[in-house]
Write a protein that holds these residues in place. Structure first.
Motif, short mmCIF file in Angstrom:
data_model
loop_
_atom_site.label_atom_id
_atom_site.label_comp_id
_atom_site.label_asym_id
_atom_site.label_seq_id
_atom_site.Cartn_x
_atom_site.Cartn_y
_atom_site.Cartn_z
N GLU A 164 0.85 -1.19 0.00
CA GLU A 164 0.00 0.00 0.00
C GLU A 164 0.88 1.24 0.00
OE1 GLU A 164 -2.56 -0.22 3.41
OE2 GLU A 164 -4.12 -1.26 2.28
N ASN A 199 -0.06 8.54 -9.80
CA ASN A 199 -1.47 8.41 -10.18
C ASN A 199 -2.17 7.25 -9.48
OD1 ASN A 199 -2.05 10.63 -11.77
ND2 ASN A 199 -1.32 9.66 -13.65
N TRP A 201 -2.14 6.68 -6.43
CA TRP A 201 -2.76 7.28 -5.25
C TRP A 201 -3.67 8.45 -5.63
CZ3 TRP A 201 -2.75 11.94 -2.48
CH2 TRP A 201 -3.24 11.87 -1.17
N LYS A 203 -5.34 9.31 -8.68
CA LYS A 203 -6.51 9.13 -9.55
C LYS A 203 -7.79 8.83 -8.78
CE LYS A 203 -5.13 9.69 -13.89
NZ LYS A 203 -5.75 10.70 -14.78
N PRO A 204 -7.77 7.94 -7.78
CA PRO A 204 -9.02 7.69 -7.04
C PRO A 204 -9.56 8.93 -6.33
CG PRO A 204 -7.45 5.93 -6.64
CD PRO A 204 -6.70 7.02 -7.35
N LEU A 205 -8.71 9.95 -6.16
CA LEU A 205 -9.13 11.19 -5.49
C LEU A 205 -9.46 12.28 -6.50
CD1 LEU A 205 -6.39 11.18 -2.70
CD2 LEU A 205 -8.76 10.44 -2.50
N ASP A 208 -4.44 14.35 -10.68
CA ASP A 208 -3.59 13.82 -11.74
C ASP A 208 -2.14 14.18 -11.48
OD1 ASP A 208 -2.16 13.89 -14.53
OD2 ASP A 208 -4.00 12.73 -14.84
N GLN A 257 -5.87 8.22 3.31
CA GLN A 257 -6.09 7.38 2.14
C GLN A 257 -4.87 6.54 1.81
OE1 GLN A 257 -6.76 10.63 2.30
NE2 GLN A 257 -8.89 10.99 1.67
N ALA A 259 -3.52 3.52 -1.10
CA ALA A 259 -3.80 2.92 -2.41
C ALA A 259 -3.02 1.61 -2.52
CB ALA A 259 -3.42 3.86 -3.55
#
Length: 306
Positions: A164, A199, A201, A203-205, A208, A257, A259
């Motif tokens: 992670e 990205n 980490w 992109k889900p937020l 970019d 968060q 990822a």
């Protein structure tokens, strides 16, 4: 095996090395002798065999048709010998040889080995720092710890920890990082040899990597970590890299968060040999250490973003 008496083993080693590596120079480097010595070994062994194994040309040496068949079998034979020697080396139950990536070793494993030594004084550890996948059947490696996607052929691989990733920085920078979007304005530390990009980490937020600010670059994750501790910027880290610095307060994880990448940590052992007790004991110990790290890491998670 009466035919083996007709040739010298060193000569056969020279033939095999040249055939496998493709040049006299490469064979000499592997065998630890001069190019001239390899050449003389080949000439002498070809005379003992009564057949030419290589053809000489301006480009070097090339196997003859007989040589190609001969060298294929010779390589198989030496691989079998190599495996037998490795098996004998593995017979010492008092030494556990582990192959591990340098960053994982220095930032996570080595600081914990004193505790292992106290718990298991009967076993002496020998660590080899390497990142390439090893073959436990043809080396003296008892256990390898590798990062990857798993599924390697001809070895037994057991997942130790999914990887992670999350941003970390020095405490002094946290006032500038109230929400994940604020990272776009902060200096970013990059590992140019990493196979994980921001990205994963971001992109889900809804963010970019192209929007990230400039920052320092390094060729090693450990150097990136040191730069982050020094306050040079924000880096993308993972548990085993940053945990001890987070615990000591030298780094903080400003956001909660995480990822998950496509990679994991794996315990890699031989698929062909019974697992010795020393390996089973170490596996149990390192799994317990990983569990303790994950339980402890929950207190280092950053605040929820608004």
């Amino acid at each position: 095996m009466k035919n083996l008496h007709r040739t010298h083993l060193n000569g056969l080693r020279a033939l095999e090395a040249v055939g496998r590596l493709g040049s006299l120079r490469a064979a000499a480097a592997e065998l630890g002798v001069s190019v001239g010595a390899v050449s003389q070994q080949i000439i002498k062994t070809e005379a003992q065999l009564g057949s030419a194994i290589f053809e000489r040309s301006g480009r070097g040496v090339v196997p003859t048709p007989l040589g190609r068949r001969f060298l294929d079998r010779l390589t198989i034979g030496f691989q079998t010998l190599d495996t037998a020697v490795a098996m004998a080396l593995h017979n010492d139950d008092s030494v556990l040889t582990i192959s591990v990536a340098p960053v994982f070793a220095s930032k996570w494993l080595v600081p914990r080995l004193a505790a292992y030594a106290r718990a298991h004084p009967e076993t002496k550890l020998r660590l080899e720092a390497a990142i390439d996948l090893v073959n436990p059947d043809s080396s003296d490696i008892d256990l390898a710890i590798r990062v990857g996607e798993g599924g390697w052929r001809n070895v037994r691989s057991e997942m130790l920890l999914p990887q992670e990733i999350f941003p970390v920085c020095a405490p002094a920078l946290t006032d500038r990082l109230k929400a994940p979007r604020d990272i776009l304005k902060a200096p970013v530390i990059r590992d140019i040899n990493s196979n994980i990009d921001w990205n994963v980490w971001l992109k889900p937020l809804g963010l970019d990597e192209q929007e990230l600010a400039e920052g320092d670059t390094f060729t090693d994750a450990a150097l990136c970590l040191d730069a982050a501790i020094a306050g040079q910027g924000v880096m993308l880290a993972w548990h085993t890299l940053a945990h001890d610095a987070l615990r000591a307060g030298r780094l903080v994880a400003p956001f909660p968060q995480r990822a998950t990448t496509r990679f994991s940590y794996w315990l890699v052992t031989s698929a062909n040999r019974p697992e010795p007790a020393k390996v089973r004991v170490f596996k149990a110990w390192i799994r317990a250490e990983i569990d303790a790290m994950l339980a402890e890491s929950s207190q280092f998670q950053g605040r929820e973003s608004p």
